[in-house]
Scaffold this active site. Sequence first.
Site, PDB file in Angstrom:
ATOM      1  N   GLY A 108      -0.466   2.926  -7.061  1.00  0.00           N
ATOM      2  CA  GLY A 108      -1.843   2.763  -7.353  1.00  0.00           C
ATOM      3  C   GLY A 108      -2.520   1.594  -6.754  1.00  0.00           C
ATOM      4  N   LEU A 118      -0.878  13.239  -4.206  1.00  0.00           N
ATOM      5  CA  LEU A 118      -0.012  14.080  -3.408  1.00  0.00           C
ATOM      6  C   LEU A 118      -0.012  15.364  -4.190  1.00  0.00           C
ATOM      7  CD1 LEU A 118       2.969  11.648  -2.937  1.00  0.00           C
ATOM      8  CD2 LEU A 118       1.026  12.134  -1.604  1.00  0.00           C
ATOM      9  N   HIS A 159      -6.511   8.659   4.116  1.00  0.00           N
ATOM     10  CA  HIS A 159      -5.312   8.944   4.862  1.00  0.00           C
ATOM     11  C   HIS A 159      -4.692   8.104   5.987  1.00  0.00           C
ATOM     12  CE1 HIS A 159      -2.407  12.152   6.491  1.00  0.00           C
ATOM     13  NE2 HIS A 159      -2.821  11.310   7.983  1.00  0.00           N
TER      14      HIS A 159
HETATM   15  C1  GRF Z   1      -1.064   5.139   0.648  1.00  0.00           C
HETATM   16  O1  GRF Z   1      -0.227   5.000   1.791  1.00  0.00           O
HETATM   17  C2  GRF Z   1      -1.907   6.361   1.005  1.00  0.00           C
HETATM   18  O2  GRF Z   1      -2.826   6.350   2.192  1.00  0.00           O
HETATM   19  C3  GRF Z   1      -0.782   7.477   0.661  1.00  0.00           C
HETATM   20  O3  GRF Z   1      -0.227   7.175  -0.428  1.00  0.00           O
HETATM   21  C4  GRF Z   1      -0.188   5.928  -0.361  1.00  0.00           C
HETATM   22  C5  GRF Z   1      -0.801   5.311  -1.761  1.00  0.00           C
HETATM   23  O4  GRF Z   1      -0.452   4.033  -2.230  1.00  0.00           O
HETATM   24  N1  GRF Z   1      -1.621   8.822   0.911  1.00  0.00           N
HETATM   25  P1  GRF Z   1      -0.948   3.536  -3.458  1.00  0.00           P
HETATM   26  O5  GRF Z   1      -0.356   4.325  -4.728  1.00  0.00           O
HETATM   27  O6  GRF Z   1      -2.592   3.379  -3.675  1.00  0.00           O
HETATM   28  O7  GRF Z   1      -0.394   2.500  -3.816  1.00  0.00           O
END
Ligand code: GRF
Length: 232
Positions: A12, A91, A110
């Site tokens: 997050g 995801l 992305h």
């Molecule tokens: C990021 O690299 C985003 O682009 C990818 O997952 C990661 C998420 O990181 N899809 P976070 O949970 O916001 O720290």
Amino acid sequence: MFRLVICVSGGGTNLQHIIDRIGDGTVRNVRVVRVISNNAGAYALERAKKAEIEAVCVSPKAYETRERFNEALLSAVREPEPDLIVLAGFLVAIPPEMIRAFPNRIINIHPSLIPSFCGRGFYGLRVHEKALERGVRVTGATVHFVDEGMDSGPILLQKAVEVREHDTPELLQRRVMEEAEWILLSRAIALIAEGRVRIENGRALIADEEAGRADGEPAPAPGDGRTAGRRQ
Ligand code: GRF
């Protein structure tokens, strides 16, 4: 107030940056009304609670079928009546019913310059592994609207990030987050909340940039039916 629902799966940090930019007034008239995670252990849920934002887990494990999970996810997203849904490291394949329920009102971040290193199987560290394998000199991040394809919706913002010689996927992932993702996502939210983004012929147009090109043609009024992130 422009209402956001943010969907997360992991640490997050993107969520945190949105919360912080709202907190310090960089992003104005925007409120995060709910954070949804598919993963009960996601630290993102803790971040939401610390910021006094309602944090909800909708896990596929709690439902017998994918259909039931999709229905539960859609209700959890719908219930707080968001103007915009932000996928910040979420995801989960977004069910088509949700995309149809929120046309031009879902954005995703992305971690590459789309159309490179995107589509099926390109998520998390894998994106950066593939970029390093290919030997690109530049990668980056993209904020795009979500349509029924994989990473195929209109592109709103992109930012390039340099690849360095001794990068590992982890180092590159971190640099892409710091130099691109964290900056782009709150900028995208601000633009949409200000009514400056509209979708035309599958492309996202930003009002001021457009005015610059089109001889001072006035920016479209928010709520003209085509403006992104507005309830219709
Ligand atoms: C990021 O690299 C985003 O682009 C990818 O997952 C990661 C998420 O990181 N899809 P976070 O949970 O916001 O720290």
